[in-house]
Write a protein that holds these residues in place. Structure first.
Motif, PDB file in Angstrom:
ATOM      1  N   GLU A 149       0.853  -1.176   0.000  1.00 17.13           N
ATOM      2  CA  GLU A 149       0.000   0.000   0.000  1.00 17.13           C
ATOM      3  C   GLU A 149       0.898   1.238   0.000  1.00 17.13           C
ATOM      4  O   GLU A 149       2.112   1.131   0.137  1.00 17.13           O
ATOM      5  CB  GLU A 149      -0.885   0.001   1.246  1.00 17.13           C
ATOM      6  CG  GLU A 149      -1.830  -1.180   1.303  1.00 17.13           C
ATOM      7  CD  GLU A 149      -2.555  -1.282   2.633  1.00 17.13           C
ATOM      8  OE1 GLU A 149      -2.306  -0.453   3.539  1.00 17.13           O
ATOM      9  OE2 GLU A 149      -3.372  -2.205   2.766  1.00 17.13           O
ATOM     10  N   GLN A 150       0.290   2.410  -0.131  1.00 13.68           N
ATOM     11  CA  GLN A 150       1.056   3.648  -0.110  1.00 13.68           C
ATOM     12  C   GLN A 150       1.637   3.859   1.288  1.00 13.68           C
ATOM     13  O   GLN A 150       0.938   3.729   2.284  1.00 13.68           O
ATOM     14  CB  GLN A 150       0.174   4.829  -0.485  1.00 13.68           C
ATOM     15  CG  GLN A 150       0.908   6.140  -0.520  1.00 13.68           C
ATOM     16  CD  GLN A 150      -0.009   7.291  -0.887  1.00 13.68           C
ATOM     17  OE1 GLN A 150      -1.206   7.128  -1.047  1.00 13.68           O
ATOM     18  NE2 GLN A 150       0.569   8.470  -1.006  1.00 13.68           N
ATOM     19  N   TYR A 166       6.877  -1.698   2.419  1.00 12.94           N
ATOM     20  CA  TYR A 166       5.518  -1.860   2.929  1.00 12.94           C
ATOM     21  C   TYR A 166       5.287  -0.956   4.135  1.00 12.94           C
ATOM     22  O   TYR A 166       6.208  -0.759   4.939  1.00 12.94           O
ATOM     23  CB  TYR A 166       5.287  -3.298   3.392  1.00 12.94           C
ATOM     24  CG  TYR A 166       5.314  -4.337   2.319  1.00 12.94           C
ATOM     25  CD1 TYR A 166       4.153  -4.706   1.661  1.00 12.94           C
ATOM     26  CD2 TYR A 166       6.501  -4.977   1.966  1.00 12.94           C
ATOM     27  CE1 TYR A 166       4.174  -5.687   0.679  1.00 12.94           C
ATOM     28  CE2 TYR A 166       6.525  -5.949   0.985  1.00 12.94           C
ATOM     29  CZ  TYR A 166       5.352  -6.296   0.344  1.00 12.94           C
ATOM     30  OH  TYR A 166       5.379  -7.260  -0.624  1.00 12.94           O
ATOM     31  N   SER A 197       7.885   2.405   7.726  1.00 12.58           N
ATOM     32  CA  SER A 197       7.828   1.373   6.695  1.00 12.58           C
ATOM     33  C   SER A 197       8.878   0.311   6.950  1.00 12.58           C
ATOM     34  O   SER A 197       9.785   0.493   7.755  1.00 12.58           O
ATOM     35  CB  SER A 197       8.040   1.995   5.314  1.00 12.58           C
ATOM     36  OG  SER A 197       9.305   2.613   5.246  1.00 12.58           O
ATOM     37  N   ILE A 238       2.913   6.039   4.237  1.00 14.80           N
ATOM     38  CA  ILE A 238       2.760   7.396   4.763  1.00 14.80           C
ATOM     39  C   ILE A 238       3.671   7.598   5.968  1.00 14.80           C
ATOM     40  O   ILE A 238       4.347   8.601   6.093  1.00 14.80           O
ATOM     41  CB  ILE A 238       1.292   7.677   5.138  1.00 14.80           C
ATOM     42  CG1 ILE A 238       0.435   7.647   3.881  1.00 14.80           C
ATOM     43  CG2 ILE A 238       1.163   9.012   5.850  1.00 14.80           C
ATOM     44  CD1 ILE A 238      -1.044   7.760   4.126  1.00 14.80           C
TER      45      ILE A 238
END
Length: 103
Positions: free
Chosen positions: A27-28, A41, A33, A30
């Motif tokens: 997913e993006q 991720y 990670s 933000i």
């Protein structure tokens, strides 16, 4: 490696995490990670995939701690630095005059 995420113990291995994340589209990102393989991720997505729990049940810190112990790179991991002490204007003026500051 045994770790606790959301008050539940898990036996995680690096190969097991790689296998769990195989075929999952990232997913993006933000916030924090984790780099697994060649993909980056979001940490909550990884936690959900490896624990099969809802993302609200665990913190990002729990998953980041486990992933770093397994040897994964976590680029969003912030190192907490010691707070720097800001001198008062009086202390700054004393330092410029090379006089000891007494308050």
């Amino acid at each position: 490696m045994r770790c606790v995420i959301a008050r539940f113990p898990f036996d995680l291995t690096k190969s097991g995490v790689l296998e769990s994340m195989k075929g999952i589209k990232p997913e993006q990102v933000i916030g924090e990670s984790v780099i697994i393989g060649r993909r980056t991720y979001p940490v909550k997505q990884v936690g959900q995939a490896i624990t099969r729990q809802d993302r609200r049940d665990f913190s990002a810190g729990e998953v980041l701690r486990a992933m770093t112990q397994l040897g994964f790179t976590c680029p969003g991991l912030r190192q907490t630095a010691a707070p720097t002490r800001v001198p008062s204007p009086f202390q700054q003026a004393s330092a410029m005059l090379a006089a000891p500051a007494t308050v």
